[in-house]
Design an enzyme around this catalytic site. Structure first.
Site, PDB file in Angstrom:
ATOM      1  N   LYS A 104       6.970  49.722  -6.025  1.00  0.00           N
ATOM      2  CA  LYS A 104       5.535  49.449  -6.195  1.00  0.00           C
ATOM      3  C   LYS A 104       4.725  50.165  -5.136  1.00  0.00           C
ATOM      4  CE  LYS A 104       3.821  45.444  -4.329  1.00  0.00           C
ATOM      5  NZ  LYS A 104       2.658  45.653  -3.451  1.00  0.00           N
ATOM      6  N   ASN A 105       5.168  50.031  -3.880  1.00  0.00           N
ATOM      7  CA  ASN A 105       4.352  50.563  -2.785  1.00  0.00           C
ATOM      8  C   ASN A 105       4.441  52.081  -2.669  1.00  0.00           C
ATOM      9  OD1 ASN A 105       3.437  48.040  -2.284  1.00  0.00           O
ATOM     10  ND2 ASN A 105       4.690  47.676  -0.451  1.00  0.00           N
ATOM     11  N   CYS A 110      -6.493  38.857   3.950  1.00  0.00           N
ATOM     12  CA  CYS A 110      -5.783  38.199   2.855  1.00  0.00           C
ATOM     13  C   CYS A 110      -4.813  37.202   3.465  1.00  0.00           C
ATOM     14  CB  CYS A 110      -5.078  39.214   1.968  1.00  0.00           C
ATOM     15  SG  CYS A 110      -3.719  40.039   2.768  1.00  0.00           S
ATOM     16  N   ARG A 163      -6.777  42.501   7.592  1.00  0.00           N
ATOM     17  CA  ARG A 163      -6.284  43.774   7.060  1.00  0.00           C
ATOM     18  C   ARG A 163      -7.358  44.848   7.296  1.00  0.00           C
ATOM     19  NH1 ARG A 163      -2.330  42.937   2.981  1.00  0.00           N
ATOM     20  NH2 ARG A 163      -1.823  45.114   3.289  1.00  0.00           N
ATOM     21  N   ASP A 165       7.894  43.079   5.005  1.00  0.00           N
ATOM     22  CA  ASP A 165       7.914  42.614   3.614  1.00  0.00           C
ATOM     23  C   ASP A 165       9.208  41.878   3.256  1.00  0.00           C
ATOM     24  OD1 ASP A 165       5.414  43.658   3.276  1.00  0.00           O
ATOM     25  OD2 ASP A 165       6.061  45.447   2.179  1.00  0.00           O
ATOM     26  N   ARG A 189       2.967  40.159  -9.118  1.00  0.00           N
ATOM     27  CA  ARG A 189       2.334  41.353  -8.525  1.00  0.00           C
ATOM     28  C   ARG A 189       3.382  42.359  -8.065  1.00  0.00           C
ATOM     29  NH1 ARG A 189      -0.409  40.076  -3.552  1.00  0.00           N
ATOM     30  NH2 ARG A 189      -0.313  42.318  -3.525  1.00  0.00           N
TER      31      ARG A 189
END
Ligand code: EPZ
Length: 421
Positions: free
Chosen positions: A22-23, A117, A122, A308, A400
């Site tokens: 995803k990233n 968030c 951020r 993560d 997500r």
């Protein structure tokens, strides 16, 4: 909002394949703004975050479609709109990675500033600083960052901040520099594999970038970029999450499409815990059949232990035979999972950016809820071993970043199902 209902206790066994990252995919999708031709991306997972960015890119004049084999096609059709509105940016912070491409290609960008968030503040100050070094003017009006530049000019810059390098900041400035006049040197660049993948994609489109994967990236500006076909790298965070799931259930799982070289810090910690991790072809076998040793884990920029996966390894260490220490050095407030894991019988004590994990014999199923993607993944990992039923609500956070997580874990023998609410 759906929930996941998990009955813990099953050993995970079998083979699972990791999706594309995803990233890595998100900034590459944004980079298509820079190009004249068509980009075809293979391996892009079907995720909420990908859908959000696709919607934003459509608004910015990029035609986005999937072919029958899942390839994602992106082609710029209209360059008029340069405004990424709050409504879309607030849904997904990674939307900020359209700033660099818009500025470089269209000479202006108006991007709503993302707020903090659930993982903490951020800021995007380093992104802006990089653009300014390239000659852009910036202004903050009504919560939107306005950037403009008649032309961008290559230069040397330092992009490190108080927490080290920035992944999306490096991506943003790198993308902008591809079309700048002359040479740009980014010092203290992020070394993450996702940045390497972006640079490789850009080079395949005609950019001239060297040094990706090191703290000094050099970009020789070019006049224009064309399209290309590119396969995104496997998702190291998804792979790491499956590793934790295998380990916590005393399982025996082969994880295919897994780049072990992207996960060395994670493998190091898992082996210290007593988990067996062995390379198997293009994948890895993770098994565990003995007690878990307590360890210390400190998150760091790549190649250190990834933030993560901090929540997921915390779930694992809840069951270690002794006290572990986890220190978060990227996002010092990224601990929304602590209170939820404690509801499942964990003994976690947060002291500043550190959590002391007192190992317990069992976790116990409970209704839990998390408001961050990786925190939710940690609750699923904990639920796989907890006695009784765990209900993880607000599953959209997991959606997500993990495609059909319940179906994929179920193929390994997990008792897990999605419950619509
Ligand atoms: C990326 O976010 C990832 N997101 C995050 O993954 C990941 O947690 C993070 O990198 C760190 O690895 C995507 O790739 C889409 P940073 P990013 O800029 O780039 C500070 C997930 O779960 N900083 O590398 O936004 C910042 O506060 C997500 O998939 C500044 O000070 O993170 C942090 O302390 C969540 N100023 C540190 O740098 C800036 O301008 C690293 O953040 C930018 C960042």
């Amino acid at each position: 909002m759906d929930s996941l209902l998990i009955t813990g206790g099953n050993r995970l066994k079998g083979t699972i394949s990791v999706n594309g990252s995803k990233n890595a995919a998100l900034p590459i999708m944004a980079a298509s703004i820079l190009t004249e031709g068509e980009t075809v991306l293979k391996g892009v997972p079907q995720l909420e975050d990908i859908r959000h960015l696709s919607a934003l890119l459509e608004k910015l004049g990029v035609n986005v479609s999937r072919d029958e084999k899942g390839g994602l096609h992106l082609k710029v059709e209209d360059e008029m709109n340069c405004h990424a509105e709050y409504e879309l940016v607030r849904k997904m912070r990674a939307s900020v990675c359209v700033m660099g491409p818009l500025l470089a290609k269209r000479r202006r960008a108006q991007v709503s500033l993302p707020g903090g968030c659930n993982i903490g503040d951020r800021p995007v100050d380093l992104h802006i600083q990089g653009f300014q070094c390239l000659g852009a003017e910036s202004d903050l009006v009504g919560g939107d960052i306005h950037l403009k530049a008649k032309k961008l000019k290559g230069t040397e810059m330092f992009l490190g901040g108080p927490f080290g390098s920035t992944v999306l900041g490096t991506a943003n400035v790198l993308m902008a520099a591809t079309l700048a006049e002359g040479t740009t040197v980014i010092e203290s660049a992020a070394c993450e594999p996702e940045v390497i993948d972006l640079a490789n994609y850009l080079n395949a489109c005609g950019a001239r970038i060297v040094g990706q994967g090191t703290p000094r990236i050099t970009v020789e500006g070019v006049k224009e970029l064309h399209g290309c076909e590119h396969t995104v790298i496997p998702d190291r965070i998804e792979a790491g999450t499956f590793m934790m799931a295998a380990a916590i259930t005393n399982g025996d799982v082969i994880i295919n499409n897994c780049r072990l070289d992207h996960l060395m810090a994670v493998v190091d910690r898992l082996r210290a815990v007593g988990v067996n991790v062995e390379r198997k072809g293009d994948g890895v076998q993770v098994s565990s059949s003995r007690r878990l040793e307590p360890v210390s884990v400190t998150t760091q920029p790549y190649p250190g232990f990834p933030t993560d996966l901090q929540a997921q390894i915390m779930a694992l260490l809840c069951l270690a035979d002794g006290n572990s220490i986890i220190t978060e050095k990227i996002f010092p407030d990224r601990f929304v999972h602590v209170a939820e894991l404690n509801r499942m019988g964990a003994r976690l004590r947060k002291e500043g950016p550190t959590v002391i994990v007192e190992g317990v014999k069992n976790l116990v199923g409970a209704p839990v809820m998390a408001s961050d993607l990786r925190a939710s993944a940690a609750l699923v990992v904990a639920g796989l071993v907890a006695k009784g039923k765990t209900k993880v609500s607000r599953v959209y956070h997991i959606d997500r970043g993990y495609e059909r997580i319940e179906q994929r874990l179920a193929t390994l023998g997990a008792e897990i199902q999605r419950v619509p609410e």
